[in-house]
Design an enzyme around this catalytic site. Sequence first.
Site, PDB file in Angstrom:
ATOM      1  N   GLY A 106      24.829  42.249  24.108  1.00 18.76           N
ATOM      2  CA  GLY A 106      23.981  41.409  23.920  1.00 18.76           C
ATOM      3  C   GLY A 106      22.932  42.726  24.938  1.00 18.76           C
ATOM      4  N   ASP A 107      21.743  42.503  25.334  1.00 17.10           N
ATOM      5  CA  ASP A 107      20.982  42.852  26.449  1.00 17.10           C
ATOM      6  C   ASP A 107      21.379  42.781  27.873  1.00 17.10           C
ATOM      7  OD1 ASP A 107      18.967  44.320  26.460  1.00 17.10           O
ATOM      8  OD2 ASP A 107      17.377  44.306  25.080  1.00 17.10           O
ATOM      9  N   TYR A 108      20.633  44.053  28.752  1.00 17.03           N
ATOM     10  CA  TYR A 108      21.076  43.765  29.997  1.00 17.03           C
ATOM     11  C   TYR A 108      20.301  42.154  30.514  1.00 17.03           C
ATOM     12  CZ  TYR A 108      22.644  48.498  30.222  1.00 17.03           C
ATOM     13  OH  TYR A 108      23.864  49.232  30.572  1.00 17.03           O
TER      14      TYR A 108
END
Length: 777
Positions: free
Chosen positions: A299-301
């Site tokens: 997942g992206d931040y």
Amino acid sequence: MTDAHGLKHAPYRNGSLPVGDRVDDLLGRMTLEEKAAQVQCMWQMKAGFCGKDGMFMASKAGRYLRNGLGVIARPSEIMPQGSGANPDPEKTAAICNALQKYALEKTRLGIPFLFHEEGLHGQQARGATMFPQAIAMAGTFDPDLVERIYAAVAREIRARGAHHALTPVIDVARDPRWGRTEETFGEDPYLVSEMGKAAVWGFQGRTAKIGPERVAATAKHFAVHGQPQGGTNCAPGNYSDRDIRDFFLKPFREAVITARIRAVMPSYNEVDGVPSHMNTWLLRDILRQEWGFDGIVVGDYFAVAQLVSLHHTAADKREAAKRALEAGVDIETPDPDCYATVCDQVRRGRIAESVLDRAVRRILRLKFEMGLFENPFVDVKKAGAVVNCKAHRDLAYEAACRAGVLLQNRKNRLPLDASAYRTIAVIGPNAADIHLGGYSDEPRQGVPVLEGLKRKLGNKVKLAYAEGCRLNEGEVSWFRDEVIPPDEEKNRARIREAVETARNADCIILAIGGNEATCREGWADNHLGDRPSLELASAQNDLVDALAVLKKPMIAVLINGRPLAVQNVLEKCDAVLECWYLGQETGRAVADMLFGDVNPGGKLPVTFPRSAGHIPAFYNKKPSANRGYLFAEHTPLFPFGFGLSYTRFKIGRVTLADRTIGCQGRTTVSAEVTNTGRRAGDEVVQMYIRDRVSSVTRPVKELKGFRRIHLGPGESQIVHFDITPEHLAFTDIDMNFTVEPGEFDIMIGSSSDDRDLRKIVLTVTSQGAKAASVQAP
């Protein structure tokens, strides 16, 4: 490792067993808490188990790491937040070793941590080698160079102790208002695919096993992130299935199927109303089932939490975790948040344990494949020797020299002859300081334009410097939230000072463009980075106008991360050199290009529109697009693939090995290229294809091949391009990816502009049409 739990001889510890068997054995031994820990990451929370000096303290770690952990983010930033310091390479390596020692000896199963870092154009860490920004790398049109660059980045990341890079960005950037344009390899799916594969091979190598000097790469942002609504970061990418497949997905398919990338990161945005972090069509149907991807989805931040806060497709963090994990997001980053609820949700039956097992299995597999169970530690002394070593500094200089694009050279003003000038005025907000672009840190050395010219000219030419104007007040920072507009009155004073500085000079070198504050990733409402205008920021045009009154020879050096509307600069300056962000060796490379030791040979990886009102302006438009405007020129300022040289090249007659092929056939197109000038130089020969008549509308032309060649004066070379079904196929009216019979224009030239292309017609017959199945993108 100690054997307090009697697991030293467990099958998962046996490196001679198949990875699948080891994963099965280990997964079967894990508690629910240990499984849930593997899908979580820690970044800012690292401060909880570090001392004031940033070193790992095992005595504090039990609260955070007692069940192990899947990922630790950015160990190069492990110092306490706000301390203003980062570890040097040796210290980072020592911290990573201490953490791995804890994982192996103090957790029940001894599962090593996976460390990830950013590596967009060099590791985002203090002292690392900073190479040209991605958009500049794309302008080299040299995949071999790009592969060498990312191999060097991988060596530096691995030497410090990390194993996973959150790179490359393979979004197709089709709106230059978007502040993240600089992070991409440009607007064309084929160019982005070729550069993306090169980056993956550089990071991971070309073999199935990731070696001890390589790291796992991450293709991001999946998908349709590069043409956001309004050009603003994270905005919807709601395009048709056909456009998504034919344009936006191609680089990801190549990264997965051809380059065998080990990780994929979903995008922040939505596609057809479904955010990518819960999009089963993207993450399951296409990525896993169609393409057979078996790596990890990271997942992206903060993106899983944004299902609640931004998209409102989940009522709370528990629901966000369930949606993301079930869709196929294996790891939440950067700190335990939504996925901190997974363990409890599995116990309550809200999430099936098999869904958690699926994610954990993928994470464990990557750790086994990278040899972390056998070799979790790094050589601390080697870290200092590898990071920013001479070979990497030399490579950074080579890349900077190959990335520069000559946009204009009236009166053959360039290259400059040092003996012809007594005084040169170096003016502009980008002259005295080095600008690297986003996802950078301070390299051990960095050469701004002014310093590069000083080193180049020594005492032979007097250099007079003035700032000219500022683009913003205060610190130029990619990280700082607030960007303060410049004081207009102070800028007027700076312009007056610049004019006086240049008045007695024989020539003006003007370093202008953008910086890391005025155009960047806009990651929050209070941290914006996209711009509604393509005009030069601040008072730069006023500066150009004021200096032009002096009627001195004037050369503009553009340092920026996206296309700019520079009509005024083109009118007032004799020569214009687009440099993007050239990395730590900017000044050396610029000086050598300006004075002719290097002949610029880069090309534009994006179209330069005349204004924001001309967007979209990408070259591979549909036939009905961009008919024109009242009272305005509708052609681009500079076309995709454009770039001049200090010499001239001629494209000779174009020939086809076979002028007629079947739908599954192959042929080769050839053209002779001659350097007709007096200097050696590089030309990027480009092949474009157009399907003349098709069941659905097709672009007026599409890049399908390119080759950068070096020719001496008067030298010729025959350049060949293969044409395969993959080059001719598209998603037809029935949503099949196929080759349709008919005529295809094959165009060879020096840019995407029709005036720079020579054409020949290829006929494709229906022979083999029924069997002409091409794997869908």
